[in-house]
Every structure is written in C-alpha cells, then in structure tokens.
Enzyme design. Structure first.
Site, short mmCIF file in Angstrom:
data_model
loop_
_atom_site.label_atom_id
_atom_site.label_comp_id
_atom_site.label_asym_id
_atom_site.label_seq_id
_atom_site.Cartn_x
_atom_site.Cartn_y
_atom_site.Cartn_z
N ASP A 58 -36.50 -16.16 29.76
CA ASP A 58 -35.53 -17.18 30.16
C ASP A 58 -34.65 -17.50 28.96
OD1 ASP A 58 -34.35 -19.73 30.92
OD2 ASP A 58 -35.87 -19.77 32.51
N SER A 124 -15.43 -18.00 36.95
CA SER A 124 -15.16 -17.84 38.37
C SER A 124 -13.79 -18.44 38.71
CB SER A 124 -16.24 -18.60 39.13
OG SER A 124 -15.86 -18.83 40.45
N ALA A 125 -13.20 -17.90 39.76
CA ALA A 125 -11.93 -18.45 40.26
C ALA A 125 -12.10 -19.90 40.71
CB ALA A 125 -11.43 -17.60 41.43
N TYR A 149 -22.13 -26.28 40.76
CA TYR A 149 -22.05 -24.90 40.26
C TYR A 149 -20.70 -24.67 39.58
CZ TYR A 149 -20.78 -20.00 40.33
OH TYR A 149 -20.30 -18.76 39.96
N LYS A 153 -19.29 -23.93 35.41
CA LYS A 153 -18.38 -22.88 34.93
C LYS A 153 -17.25 -23.51 34.11
CE LYS A 153 -20.52 -19.40 36.58
NZ LYS A 153 -21.28 -18.57 35.65
N ARG A 231 -9.37 -14.47 50.97
CA ARG A 231 -9.92 -14.34 49.62
C ARG A 231 -9.58 -12.97 49.04
NH1 ARG A 231 -10.54 -18.82 50.78
NH2 ARG A 231 -12.35 -20.19 50.57
N GLY A 295 -15.16 -28.19 51.58
CA GLY A 295 -14.94 -27.69 50.21
C GLY A 295 -14.18 -26.38 50.15
P1 NAD Z 1 -27.17 -12.91 40.23
O1 NAD Z 1 -27.93 -14.11 40.62
O2 NAD Z 1 -27.39 -11.66 40.99
O3 NAD Z 1 -27.42 -12.59 38.67
C1 NAD Z 1 -27.66 -13.61 37.73
C2 NAD Z 1 -28.92 -13.23 36.97
O4 NAD Z 1 -29.20 -14.24 36.00
C3 NAD Z 1 -30.16 -13.12 37.88
O5 NAD Z 1 -30.76 -11.85 37.70
C4 NAD Z 1 -31.08 -14.25 37.41
O6 NAD Z 1 -32.43 -13.89 37.52
C5 NAD Z 1 -30.62 -14.45 35.98
N1 NAD Z 1 -30.83 -15.80 35.43
C6 NAD Z 1 -30.47 -16.99 35.96
N2 NAD Z 1 -30.83 -17.99 35.13
C7 NAD Z 1 -31.42 -17.42 34.05
C8 NAD Z 1 -31.97 -17.91 32.84
N3 NAD Z 1 -32.03 -19.22 32.57
N4 NAD Z 1 -32.46 -17.03 31.94
C9 NAD Z 1 -32.44 -15.70 32.18
N5 NAD Z 1 -31.91 -15.17 33.31
C10 NAD Z 1 -31.42 -16.02 34.22
O7 NAD Z 1 -25.62 -13.30 40.21
P2 NAD Z 1 -24.33 -12.39 40.05
O8 NAD Z 1 -23.60 -12.40 41.33
O9 NAD Z 1 -24.69 -11.11 39.42
O10 NAD Z 1 -23.51 -13.30 39.04
C11 NAD Z 1 -23.50 -13.08 37.64
C12 NAD Z 1 -22.67 -14.18 36.99
O11 NAD Z 1 -21.36 -14.14 37.53
C13 NAD Z 1 -23.21 -15.59 37.24
O12 NAD Z 1 -23.01 -16.35 36.07
C14 NAD Z 1 -22.33 -16.09 38.37
O13 NAD Z 1 -22.23 -17.48 38.37
C15 NAD Z 1 -21.00 -15.42 38.03
N6 NAD Z 1 -20.11 -15.28 39.20
C16 NAD Z 1 -20.57 -14.66 40.33
C17 NAD Z 1 -19.74 -14.56 41.45
C18 NAD Z 1 -20.22 -13.90 42.72
O14 NAD Z 1 -19.61 -14.13 43.77
N7 NAD Z 1 -21.28 -13.09 42.69
C19 NAD Z 1 -18.44 -15.07 41.41
C20 NAD Z 1 -17.99 -15.69 40.24
C21 NAD Z 1 -18.85 -15.77 39.14
N1 UFG Z 2 -17.17 -17.51 55.37
C1 UFG Z 2 -17.40 -17.53 56.73
N2 UFG Z 2 -18.69 -17.44 57.16
C2 UFG Z 2 -19.74 -17.31 56.30
C3 UFG Z 2 -19.49 -17.29 54.91
C4 UFG Z 2 -18.20 -17.40 54.49
O1 UFG Z 2 -16.48 -17.62 57.53
O2 UFG Z 2 -20.90 -17.24 56.76
C5 UFG Z 2 -15.77 -17.57 54.88
C6 UFG Z 2 -15.48 -18.76 53.98
O3 UFG Z 2 -15.10 -19.87 54.76
C7 UFG Z 2 -14.36 -18.20 53.10
C8 UFG Z 2 -14.70 -16.71 52.99
O4 UFG Z 2 -15.56 -16.43 54.08
O5 UFG Z 2 -13.12 -18.31 53.76
C9 UFG Z 2 -15.41 -16.35 51.68
O6 UFG Z 2 -16.54 -17.20 51.52
P1 UFG Z 2 -17.67 -16.89 50.43
O7 UFG Z 2 -18.72 -17.94 50.58
O8 UFG Z 2 -18.11 -15.47 50.52
O9 UFG Z 2 -16.90 -17.04 49.05
P2 UFG Z 2 -16.11 -18.27 48.41
O10 UFG Z 2 -14.71 -17.82 48.22
O11 UFG Z 2 -16.34 -19.51 49.15
O12 UFG Z 2 -16.87 -18.44 47.02
C10 UFG Z 2 -17.16 -17.32 46.17
C11 UFG Z 2 -18.45 -17.59 45.40
C12 UFG Z 2 -18.24 -18.72 44.43
C13 UFG Z 2 -17.05 -18.45 43.56
C14 UFG Z 2 -15.82 -18.19 44.42
C15 UFG Z 2 -14.63 -17.82 43.57
O13 UFG Z 2 -19.50 -17.94 46.28
O14 UFG Z 2 -19.36 -18.79 43.60
O15 UFG Z 2 -16.09 -17.10 45.31
O16 UFG Z 2 -14.97 -16.81 42.70
F1 UFG Z 2 -16.82 -19.55 42.79
#
Ligand code: NAD
Ligand code: UFG
Length: 334
Positions: A58, A124-125, A149, A153, A231, A295
């Site tokens: 961790d 993140s966006a 969350y 960021k 998106r 949201g």
């Molecule tokens: P993910 O959950 O698959 O990967 C994150 C990893 O971090 C996991 O393997 C988890 O086990 C590990 N982790 C969490 N807390 C920890 C800790 N305290 N110590 C060690 N390991 C820890 O998520 P992802 O989609 O691969 O996202 C990676 C990064 O990108 C994250 O910071 C997330 O917030 C960011 N991000 C993701 C998205 C998305 O839509 N997937 C969008 C924007 C930003």
């Molecule tokens: N949506 C649906 N049904 C679902 C899930 C999503 O209609 O079951 C729609 C949402 O309303 C949105 C679009 O699909 O219009 C995308 O939704 P997501 O939940 O897949 O993604 P978001 O854009 O809401 O958010 C994601 C990540 C956030 C990140 C953000 C910008 O979840 O962590 O993109 O990077 F911050």
C-alpha cells in the site's frame, strides 16, 4: 533507468506497463491489490515476455515504500494508485480522501527523501467541472468537482503545483484522462470491475454477456445530437502510449508542471456507443431510457492539441476498435 508504477496492476497501469516494457524500460510495480489482481503481473509477462518486479504494498505504508526506493534506483514514478468510483466516493468520503490524498503525500515525501523528483500523475477531465462549453482545454481553470473522488484529483493537482513552487527541481506532468475504454488486443488485460458497474462500457459488457438484463441510459433530453450524454471515449492502449511520450518529455525537461488532456477530441453519445458495440460485435444490447444521473454534464470532449503539439501524441484507435476489444476481453474473462 527504472520507472515505478503505483497502481500498476490496475486497468490503465497494466496497459502502460506493457507499453513501457515494449519500449525497453525497466519497471517496478507497487499495488495494494485493493482493486486489481496479482495475476495481471503474469499476464503482462505473457504479452511482453518480461515479468516486472512486483510489490504488493500500500502506498500509505511509508516504511515499505521507502524500502522499495532503497532497493531500486528509481528515476521516475507514474502514479496511478487511487480509488476511482465516483458514487462510492460520495458514500465513503473519508476513505477516498485518506487513500488518494494521504497516499500521494506519503509517496511524494519518500520520493523527495530519495531525490527522485520526476512524476507523472493520473488526473481526470473531472477537474474541469462544468465550464458551460463541451470542448475542454488545459488553459481553463479547475472548477470544484461535485464529488469527493473528483475533489481528490483537483487537490492532488494543487499539491503538485505547490510542491514545484517550493522546489523548482521537480519535473511534474499531470495527465487529464477523458473516458478510457477498450482493452488489450490479446484479451488478457482490460476493465472488469466487481459488482454493478458505474461506468458505461463495463455496464454494456455485462449486458452483452447476459450478467445484467439491460442498460439504463441516463437521460435522453440533453442538448446533444440525440439527447443522450456525450463523452470523449479513448482506447486504453492509446492512453497508455500517451504516458510513454509524456515520460520521455518529462525526462528531458528542465523542471516544471505541465498538464495535458488525453482524449481523442471527438464526442460520442451513449446511443452512438451502444449502436457501434451492437454493430461491430453483432450482438443486441437491450436498453431503457431512465432519469438523468445527478452530477452528470451533457457533453464534454478534449481539446487534445497540446498533447499532439508538445508530446507528438494522437489517439489512433477508433470507437469500433474500442467496442471490439472490450467485447473480446469480457468474453475471455467472464
Ligand atoms: P484501477 O482501479 O483499475 O487501478 C488503480 C490501482 O491502484 C488498482 O490496482 C488498486 O489496487 C491500486 N490502489 C488503489 N489504492 C492504492 C494504494 N493506497 N496503494 C497501492 N495501490 C493502490 O483504476 P484505473 O482505471 O486503472 O485508474 C488509474 C488512475 O487513473 C486512477 O488514479 C484513476 O483515478 C485515474 N483515472 C481513471 C479514469 C477511468 O475512467 N478509468 C479516468 C480518469 C482518471
Ligand atoms: N451512462 C449511462 N448509463 C450507465 C452509465 C453511464 O447512460 O449505466 C452515461 C452517463 O450518463 C454519461 C456516459 O454514459 O453520459 C458516460 O458515463 P461514465 O460513468 O462511463 O463516465 P463519466 O463521464 O461520468 O465519468 C468518467 C469516470 C470519472 C472521470 C470522468 C472524466 O467515471 O472518474 O469520466 O474523466 F472523472
């Protein structure tokens, strides 16, 4: 040259690990496995032929992180580790602030101690909030995100900026991801969250394999092309490649904090994604129109021109590729 990936067994980290190994980089992974599985390390080896050094640790465990830095000559860190579910963060704000903020502070403190001052951070966006226009550009300011969350960021971005002000020898790159979907073409790496998914593509995948009955489309009365949310979906492999170029630029930089959007620059609606998934995979995705999700904004997509101009990065994979690869992955990993 060794790069440490925190959260490297996660969805985006594992794809980035593959790209780093493929470009000849020596890597180590640290992950607590709170949201991933150790078999990802073996899968990275299957794809690349090389097994990365893995620490099940961790990042909040300062002593253990310190030991990892003492054992390895780490030149740079790509910091993915964090909790990422928007809805869960509303229910568990303390856990989210503690893990994401304290985890980052602990990591940065150990990095400073070992004079490792190069970091790429997964932002993140969401930090743009709702600026009232869909095309998001790095010169826009941060707006307070509507959930814990997103707030983590925005706070971590600010912490990194303040760190650089205090010590100009830090080299910091903040990558603002749009909506990563898709999977590695081998079908070995992808996104398969536990429980009922929050995000659109994981939900579609579960409907496609029959684990969930139908998709709930959150609103069809937005001011968008077909009324559903728009998106910028980006293939996770394109996103991973963006990290390689960002790291190269960072290593040759003098110091500073740079922010880059990583998106395709194109917006697709929920229904466009559903139709594309159905078409390329020849499978029906039943859906119903539901209320808007609180949201959510109507539309957003990246202005990705800064990453293209300065990193030489541009997404190349299509929405069809994303849908095809997501389907292959979920079929192989039900
Ligand atoms: P993910 O959950 O698959 O990967 C994150 C990893 O971090 C996991 O393997 C988890 O086990 C590990 N982790 C969490 N807390 C920890 C800790 N305290 N110590 C060690 N390991 C820890 O998520 P992802 O989609 O691969 O996202 C990676 C990064 O990108 C994250 O910071 C997330 O917030 C960011 N991000 C993701 C998205 C998305 O839509 N997937 C969008 C924007 C930003
Ligand atoms: N949506 C649906 N049904 C679902 C899930 C999503 O209609 O079951 C729609 C949402 O309303 C949105 C679009 O699909 O219009 C995308 O939704 P997501 O939940 O897949 O993604 P978001 O854009 O809401 O958010 C994601 C990540 C956030 C990140 C953000 C910008 O979840 O962590 O993109 O990077 F911050």
């Amino acid at each position: 040259m060794k790069v440490l990936l925190t959260g490297g067994t996660g969805y985006i980290g594992s794809h980035t690990a593959v790209e780093l190994i493929n470009t000849g980089k020596d890597i180590a992974i640290v992950d607590s496995l709170i949201n991933s599985n150790e078999d990802v390390v073996e899968r990275i080896k299957q794809i690349t032929g090389k097994e990365p050094k893995f620490y099940k640790t961790d990042i909040l465990d300062k002593e253990a992180i310190d030991k990892i830095f003492a054992e390895n000559e780490i030149d740079a860190v790509i910091h993915f580790a964090g909790l990422k579910a928007v809805g869960e963060s509303v229910e568990k704000p303390l856990e989210y602030y503690y893990n994401n903020i304290m985890g980052t502070l602990t990591l940065l403190d150990v990095m400073r101690k070992h004079n490792c001052k190069k970091i790429v951070f997964s932002s993140s966006a969401t930090v743009y909030g709702d600026p009232g226009v869909p095309r998001l550009v790095e010169t826009m300011g941060r707006r307070t995100p509507t959930n814990p969350y997103g707030a983590t960021k925005a706070m971590i971005e600010k912490i990194l900026e303040d760190l650089y002000i205090s010590d100009n020898s830090w080299k910091i790159t903040i990558l603002r991801y749009f909506n990563p979907i898709g999977a590695h073409e081998s079908g070995l790496l992808g996104d398969n969250p536990n429980g009922i998914p929050n995000n659109l593509m994981p939900y579609i995948q579960k409907v496609a394999i029959g684990e969930l009955e139908k998709l709930h489309v959150f609103g069809d009365d937005y001011e968008t092309k077909d009324g559903t949310g728009v998106r910028d979906y980006i293939h996770v492999v394109d996103l991973a490649k963006g990290h390689i170029l960002a790291l190269e630029k960072l290593l040759s930089a003098d110091g500073g904090v740079e922010k880059y959007n990583l998106g395709t620059g194109c917006g697709y609606s929920v229904l466009e994604l559903v139709k594309t998934f159905e078409k390329v995979n020849n499978i029906k995705i039943p859906y119903v129109i539901d209320e808007r999700r609180p949201g959510d904004i109507a539309a957003c997509y990246a202005d990705a021109s800064k990453a293209e101009a300065e990193l030489g990065w541009k997404a190349t994979k299509t929405l069809e590729d994303m849908c095809r690869d997501s389907w292959r992955y979920i079929q192989m990993n039900k």
